[in-house]
Design a protein around this motif. Structure first.
Motif, PDB file in Angstrom:
ATOM      1  N   ASP A  43       0.814  -1.223   0.000  1.00 41.43           N
ATOM      2  CA  ASP A  43       0.000   0.000   0.000  1.00 41.43           C
ATOM      3  C   ASP A  43       0.845   1.269   0.000  1.00 41.43           C
ATOM      4  O   ASP A  43       0.381   2.326  -0.409  1.00 41.43           O
ATOM      5  N   ASP A  44       2.094   1.172   0.467  1.00 46.16           N
ATOM      6  CA  ASP A  44       2.983   2.330   0.538  1.00 46.16           C
ATOM      7  C   ASP A  44       3.721   2.601  -0.772  1.00 46.16           C
ATOM      8  O   ASP A  44       4.543   3.503  -0.824  1.00 46.16           O
ATOM      9  N   ARG A  45       3.434   1.798  -1.812  1.00 46.95           N
ATOM     10  CA  ARG A  45       4.177   1.918  -3.067  1.00 46.95           C
ATOM     11  C   ARG A  45       3.218   2.170  -4.228  1.00 46.95           C
ATOM     12  O   ARG A  45       2.629   1.243  -4.761  1.00 46.95           O
ATOM     13  N   PRO A  46       3.062   3.447  -4.614  1.00 46.02           N
ATOM     14  CA  PRO A  46       2.068   3.796  -5.639  1.00 46.02           C
ATOM     15  C   PRO A  46       2.307   3.140  -7.000  1.00 46.02           C
ATOM     16  O   PRO A  46       1.354   2.753  -7.679  1.00 46.02           O
ATOM     17  N   GLU A  47       3.559   3.004  -7.413  1.00 41.84           N
ATOM     18  CA  GLU A  47       3.819   2.389  -8.721  1.00 41.84           C
ATOM     19  C   GLU A  47       3.495   0.896  -8.698  1.00 41.84           C
ATOM     20  O   GLU A  47       3.051   0.337  -9.693  1.00 41.84           O
ATOM     21  N   LEU A  48       3.723   0.247  -7.564  1.00 39.37           N
ATOM     22  CA  LEU A  48       3.331  -1.159  -7.449  1.00 39.37           C
ATOM     23  C   LEU A  48       1.813  -1.271  -7.560  1.00 39.37           C
ATOM     24  O   LEU A  48       1.293  -2.163  -8.237  1.00 39.37           O
ATOM     25  N   GLN A  49       1.095  -0.357  -6.927  1.00 40.26           N
ATOM     26  CA  GLN A  49      -0.363  -0.370  -7.017  1.00 40.26           C
ATOM     27  C   GLN A  49      -0.825  -0.173  -8.464  1.00 40.26           C
ATOM     28  O   GLN A  49      -1.748  -0.850  -8.922  1.00 40.26           O
ATOM     29  N   ARG A  50      -0.157   0.714  -9.176  1.00 46.19           N
ATOM     30  CA  ARG A  50      -0.488   0.927 -10.603  1.00 46.19           C
ATOM     31  C   ARG A  50      -0.200  -0.333 -11.412  1.00 46.19           C
ATOM     32  O   ARG A  50      -0.982  -0.720 -12.274  1.00 46.19           O
ATOM     33  N   CYS A  51       0.935  -0.970 -11.115  1.00 49.35           N
ATOM     34  CA  CYS A  51       1.326  -2.205 -11.792  1.00 49.35           C
ATOM     35  C   CYS A  51       0.284  -3.295 -11.560  1.00 49.35           C
ATOM     36  O   CYS A  51      -0.157  -3.969 -12.504  1.00 49.35           O
ATOM     37  N   LEU A  52      -0.116  -3.480 -10.309  1.00 47.96           N
ATOM     38  CA  LEU A  52      -1.101  -4.502  -9.972  1.00 47.96           C
ATOM     39  C   LEU A  52      -2.441  -4.226 -10.645  1.00 47.96           C
ATOM     40  O   LEU A  52      -3.110  -5.141 -11.133  1.00 47.96           O
ATOM     41  N   SER A  53      -2.843  -2.961 -10.681  1.00 50.42           N
ATOM     42  CA  SER A  53      -4.110  -2.587 -11.318  1.00 50.42           C
ATOM     43  C   SER A  53      -4.059  -2.797 -12.830  1.00 50.42           C
ATOM     44  O   SER A  53      -5.077  -3.117 -13.449  1.00 50.42           O
ATOM     45  N   PHE A  54      -2.891  -2.608 -13.408  1.00 50.57           N
ATOM     46  CA  PHE A  54      -2.715  -2.736 -14.849  1.00 50.57           C
ATOM     47  C   PHE A  54      -2.796  -4.198 -15.311  1.00 50.57           C
ATOM     48  O   PHE A  54      -3.247  -4.488 -16.406  1.00 50.57           O
ATOM     49  N   ALA A  55      -2.364  -5.127 -14.458  1.00 54.43           N
ATOM     50  CA  ALA A  55      -2.282  -6.549 -14.828  1.00 54.43           C
ATOM     51  C   ALA A  55      -3.667  -7.160 -15.027  1.00 54.43           C
ATOM     52  O   ALA A  55      -4.584  -6.916 -14.248  1.00 54.43           O
ATOM     53  N   ARG A  56      -3.776  -7.968 -16.067  1.00 53.13           N
ATOM     54  CA  ARG A  56      -5.017  -8.671 -16.401  1.00 53.13           C
ATOM     55  C   ARG A  56      -4.765 -10.174 -16.435  1.00 53.13           C
ATOM     56  O   ARG A  56      -3.627 -10.625 -16.509  1.00 53.13           O
ATOM     57  N   SER A  57      -5.830 -10.955 -16.419  1.00 54.31           N
ATOM     58  CA  SER A  57      -5.720 -12.411 -16.474  1.00 54.31           C
ATOM     59  C   SER A  57      -4.854 -12.834 -17.668  1.00 54.31           C
ATOM     60  O   SER A  57      -5.026 -12.321 -18.773  1.00 54.31           O
ATOM     61  N   GLY A  58      -3.906 -13.727 -17.394  1.00 52.06           N
ATOM     62  CA  GLY A  58      -2.989 -14.185 -18.430  1.00 52.06           C
ATOM     63  C   GLY A  58      -1.674 -13.425 -18.452  1.00 52.06           C
ATOM     64  O   GLY A  58      -0.704 -13.867 -19.071  1.00 52.06           O
ATOM     65  N   ASP A  59      -1.615 -12.259 -17.795  1.00 53.64           N
ATOM     66  CA  ASP A  59      -0.376 -11.479 -17.718  1.00 53.64           C
ATOM     67  C   ASP A  59       0.550 -12.081 -16.667  1.00 53.64           C
ATOM     68  O   ASP A  59       0.127 -12.854 -15.812  1.00 53.64           O
TER      69      ASP A  59
END
Length: 189
Positions: A43-59
């Motif tokens: 939660d303290d890492r905004p780019e990780l949160q963006r990365c996780l949100s960007f990922a879709r099934s199969g990625d």
């Protein structure tokens, strides 16, 4: 799709080696999320949160080292459970781990526990070293990043702590701590 995540803990460290490894592993530049932050949790890492949100099934999300992706075994397990529930894989390049296989998931869990243990041991050693230095009388705390003289000057000119904080680019709490230090030193004099 391969998505890359790179992180260093401080702004004076370089992301170049991690970026190069992720690009060489097939991550496209536009799918690379990088940050310079020492967050203890995801939660303290905004780019990780963006990365996780960007990922879709199969990625698949790739990181060079396990400690760049997760900061504790709990953090690791939470992240992997979230990815798994969404059908997103995870690969750790330096440890050759791939969560799309049962062996990879087991290896990752073991390494996550070891990484957390090492972090705890390092913190314990640091505390022991500080205590020993204090006992010897040689301990020197990190120099304050707050310019107490400037806080004193701005306060003397009638500037409110909120305004001084904005001018100096620091938190209001830092200004209040500096003012308390000023008050304590003038009372002792």
């Amino acid at each position: 799709m391969k998505i890359g995540y790179a992180r260093v803990s401080t702004t004076d460290q370089s992301l170049d080696i991690q970026r190069a490894a992720l690009l060489a592993a097939g991550v496209a530049e536009e799918h690379l999320f990088c940050e310079k932050v020492s967050g203890r949790t995801a939660d303290d890492r905004p780019e990780l949160q963006r990365c996780l949100s960007f990922a879709r099934s199969g990625d698949t999300i790739l990181a060079t080292k396990l400690d760049r992706f997760a900061r504790s075994a709990r953090d690791l397990h939470n992240l992997l459970a979230d990815l798994d529930s969404r059908g997103v894989g995870f690969q750790c390049l330096d440890q050759a781990i791939d969560t799309t296989s049962s062996t990879g998931r087991l290896t990752l869990s073991i390494l996550g526990a070891v990484a957390e243990f090492e972090l705890a041991i390092r913190a314990e050693r640091q505390r022991d070293g500080i205590a020993a230095a204090k006992n010897r009388g040689t301990y020197r705390a990190r120099k304050s990043a707050i310019d107490v003289d400037r806080v004193r000057d701005l306060s003397a000119r009638g500037m409110k702590p909120e305004e001084a904080a904005a001018v100096m680019g620091i938190s209001r709490a830092s200004v209040y701590r500096a003012l308390a230090t000023i008050k304590a030193s003038s009372a002792a004099a």
